[in-house]
Design a protein around this motif. Structure first.
Motif, PDB file in Angstrom:
ATOM      1  N   HIS A 143      26.833  45.403 -61.530  1.00  0.00           N
ATOM      2  CA  HIS A 143      27.156  43.988 -61.409  1.00  0.00           C
ATOM      3  C   HIS A 143      26.673  43.539 -60.028  1.00  0.00           C
ATOM      4  O   HIS A 143      26.192  44.354 -59.245  1.00  0.00           O
ATOM      5  CB  HIS A 143      28.666  43.762 -61.517  1.00  0.00           C
ATOM      6  CG  HIS A 143      29.278  44.314 -62.768  1.00  0.00           C
ATOM      7  ND1 HIS A 143      29.386  43.577 -63.918  1.00  0.00           N
ATOM      8  CD2 HIS A 143      29.809  45.522 -63.049  1.00  0.00           C
ATOM      9  CE1 HIS A 143      29.969  44.323 -64.861  1.00  0.00           C
ATOM     10  NE2 HIS A 143      30.229  45.512 -64.355  1.00  0.00           N
ATOM     11  N   CYS A 178      28.953  36.723 -61.182  1.00  0.00           N
ATOM     12  CA  CYS A 178      28.237  37.979 -61.312  1.00  0.00           C
ATOM     13  C   CYS A 178      26.772  37.604 -61.475  1.00  0.00           C
ATOM     14  O   CYS A 178      26.421  36.774 -62.301  1.00  0.00           O
ATOM     15  CB  CYS A 178      28.718  38.765 -62.521  1.00  0.00           C
ATOM     16  SG  CYS A 178      27.769  40.280 -62.747  1.00  0.00           S
ATOM     17  N   GLU A 180      24.130  39.885 -61.843  1.00  0.00           N
ATOM     18  CA  GLU A 180      23.281  40.939 -62.400  1.00  0.00           C
ATOM     19  C   GLU A 180      23.644  41.018 -63.873  1.00  0.00           C
ATOM     20  O   GLU A 180      24.824  41.220 -64.198  1.00  0.00           O
ATOM     21  CB  GLU A 180      23.593  42.263 -61.693  1.00  0.00           C
ATOM     22  CG  GLU A 180      22.791  43.442 -62.201  1.00  0.00           C
ATOM     23  CD  GLU A 180      21.321  43.315 -61.863  1.00  0.00           C
ATOM     24  OE1 GLU A 180      20.991  43.152 -60.685  1.00  0.00           O
ATOM     25  OE2 GLU A 180      20.505  43.366 -62.804  1.00  0.00           O
ATOM     26  N   TYR A 181      22.650  40.862 -64.753  1.00  0.00           N
ATOM     27  CA  TYR A 181      22.952  40.822 -66.180  1.00  0.00           C
ATOM     28  C   TYR A 181      23.647  42.124 -66.590  1.00  0.00           C
ATOM     29  O   TYR A 181      23.103  43.214 -66.401  1.00  0.00           O
ATOM     30  CB  TYR A 181      21.684  40.611 -67.008  1.00  0.00           C
ATOM     31  CG  TYR A 181      22.019  40.530 -68.464  1.00  0.00           C
ATOM     32  CD1 TYR A 181      22.795  39.474 -68.955  1.00  0.00           C
ATOM     33  CD2 TYR A 181      21.628  41.512 -69.351  1.00  0.00           C
ATOM     34  CE1 TYR A 181      23.162  39.413 -70.278  1.00  0.00           C
ATOM     35  CE2 TYR A 181      21.987  41.453 -70.677  1.00  0.00           C
ATOM     36  CZ  TYR A 181      22.750  40.408 -71.130  1.00  0.00           C
ATOM     37  OH  TYR A 181      23.127  40.358 -72.450  1.00  0.00           O
ATOM     38  N   CYS A 182      24.869  41.996 -67.125  1.00  0.00           N
ATOM     39  CA  CYS A 182      25.694  43.184 -67.330  1.00  0.00           C
ATOM     40  C   CYS A 182      26.278  43.250 -68.732  1.00  0.00           C
ATOM     41  O   CYS A 182      27.224  43.997 -68.973  1.00  0.00           O
ATOM     42  CB  CYS A 182      26.798  43.231 -66.284  1.00  0.00           C
ATOM     43  SG  CYS A 182      27.852  41.778 -66.281  1.00  0.00           S
ATOM     44  N   HIS A 186      28.422  38.548 -69.506  1.00  0.00           N
ATOM     45  CA  HIS A 186      27.957  38.413 -68.118  1.00  0.00           C
ATOM     46  C   HIS A 186      28.191  36.990 -67.594  1.00  0.00           C
ATOM     47  O   HIS A 186      28.690  36.797 -66.497  1.00  0.00           O
ATOM     48  CB  HIS A 186      26.472  38.774 -68.049  1.00  0.00           C
ATOM     49  CG  HIS A 186      25.755  38.224 -66.871  1.00  0.00           C
ATOM     50  ND1 HIS A 186      25.966  38.692 -65.583  1.00  0.00           N
ATOM     51  CD2 HIS A 186      24.845  37.224 -66.763  1.00  0.00           C
ATOM     52  CE1 HIS A 186      25.197  38.003 -64.745  1.00  0.00           C
ATOM     53  NE2 HIS A 186      24.517  37.119 -65.440  1.00  0.00           N
ATOM     54  N   MET A 189      31.656  36.198 -66.455  1.00  0.00           N
ATOM     55  CA  MET A 189      32.269  37.053 -65.444  1.00  0.00           C
ATOM     56  C   MET A 189      32.420  36.232 -64.162  1.00  0.00           C
ATOM     57  O   MET A 189      31.719  36.429 -63.173  1.00  0.00           O
ATOM     58  CB  MET A 189      31.387  38.278 -65.220  1.00  0.00           C
ATOM     59  CG  MET A 189      32.061  39.337 -64.383  1.00  0.00           C
ATOM     60  SD  MET A 189      31.165  40.879 -64.501  1.00  0.00           S
ATOM     61  CE  MET A 189      31.818  41.733 -63.070  1.00  0.00           C
TER      62      MET A 189
HETATM   63 CU1  CUA Z   1      28.837  41.588 -64.269  1.00  0.00          CU
HETATM   64 CU2  CUA Z   1      26.925  40.363 -64.834  1.00  0.00          CU
END
Ligand code: CUA
Length: 319
Positions: A143, A178, A180-182, A186, A189
């Motif tokens: 993340h 967030c 960062e693609y998670c 996502h 988040m």
């Molecule tokens: Cu955690 Cu995107």
């Protein structure tokens, strides 16, 4: 003048970052203007049919031009490098009086914990005008902790600890994203950073449910999860004592040394056979999957509270 072009500015780092960004933008626009201007001047002056002098400049003059712009460009680039690098280095030098917040990211939420044990989910309360250090790790995937108003962005990695700091300069509520693609959620988040006056923050903190502070949680885990069975002084198993090792050099097999910091402790818990302490048998099992990140952080806080003086086995909480 540029205030309204940029997102809200609410930290020391934000002011610094914006200054660099605007400086680079202005320099780029000036250079672009110069290039386009000269292009226009030359294409008009030397258009087909004009009767201007088309002979090259005398060699001495053209050499001076050449040296001039080469040196000027080098200075400009060195300056830009120094400017941006010093800001980036500042992001890693945490002031010693910073308050510490532990952050654990997971799909898809932010869990934060103040050093007195107050826990929050998707919210982070901090005092204004006070440096705040974030000690971050992820429970699953990568993340990235992003507060646009603070110009603060740092990846949050599984099995690793990242640190950063900020100092908020305005009270208010700011977005925490967030970046960062998670996974599926996502985009959801999301959290909030709530910056409060110091008195209001102190009141908020004392009104939080009596959380065990991190070091005491760690102390409990240390005995409940069996660490103490081997590592306590006087144990039948020949394991290194952990009292007083915090941030001290640890001799490893093969003549190398490690520093007993948060990263080393984490590695030792998860991959104990990788770096065996000199003079000890590699008997410790890995605790990967048995301790989650929050628990590892708590144990780290406990070892840290035990301090850096190996001769003295101190009781937690006594000075
Ligand atoms: Cu955690 Cu995107």
């Amino acid at each position: 003048m540029f205030g309204r072009l940029m997102p809200e500015t609410a930290s020391l780092q934000a002011v610094l970052t914006d200054r660099i960004f605007l400086g680079l933008t202005i320099a780029s626009v000036l250079i672009l203007g110069l290039v386009i201007g000269l292009l226009l001047v030359f294409s008009i002056r030397f258009r087909r049919g004009s009767t201007v002098n088309r002979h090259p400049l005398p060699e001495i003059v053209s050499r001076e031009f050449e040296i001039g712009w080469t040196v000027a460009t080098i200075f400009l680039f060195v300056f830009i490098f120094w400017w941006a690098a010093s800001a980036e280095i500042g992001a890693y030098s945490v002031p010693p009086n910073a308050i510490e917040i532990h952050v654990v990211a997971k799909q898809w939420m932010w869990k934060t914990q103040a050093s007195n044990g107050a826990r929050e989910i998707n919210e982070l309360h901090v005092p204004v005008n006070r440096p705040v250090k974030l000690i971050m790790t992820s429970q699953d995937v990568i993340h990235s902790f992003f507060v646009p108003a603070f110009r603060l962005k740092r990846d949050v990695l599984p099995d690793q600890q990242t640190e950063t700091w900020f100092q908020a300069t305005k009270t208010g509520t700011f977005h925490l994203l967030c970046t960062e693609y998670c996974g599926t959620d996502h985009a959801r988040m999301l959290g909030r950073v709530i910056v409060m006056e110091p008195e209001a923050y102190a009141r908020w903190l004392s009104a939080q449910p009596e959380g065990d502070d991190l070091a005491h949680q760690g102390e409990r885990l240390f005995s409940e999860r069996g660490c103490a069975g081997c590592h306590a002084p006087g144990s039948a198993v020949h394991a290194p004592s952990l009292a007083g090792i915090w941030e001290r050099p640890v001799p490893l097999e093969g003549g190398r040394f490690a520093t007993a910091d948060a990263g080393y402790i984490r590695d030792s818990i998860l991959q104990p056979s990788r770096d065996v302490v000199a003079g000890y048998a590699p008997v410790m099992p890995s605790y990967a999957g048995l301790l989650d990140d929050g628990e590892i952080q708590a144990i780290t806080a406990y070892l840290r509270a035990l301090g850096s003086e190996p001769a003295v086995v101190r009781e937690l909480g006594t000075p």
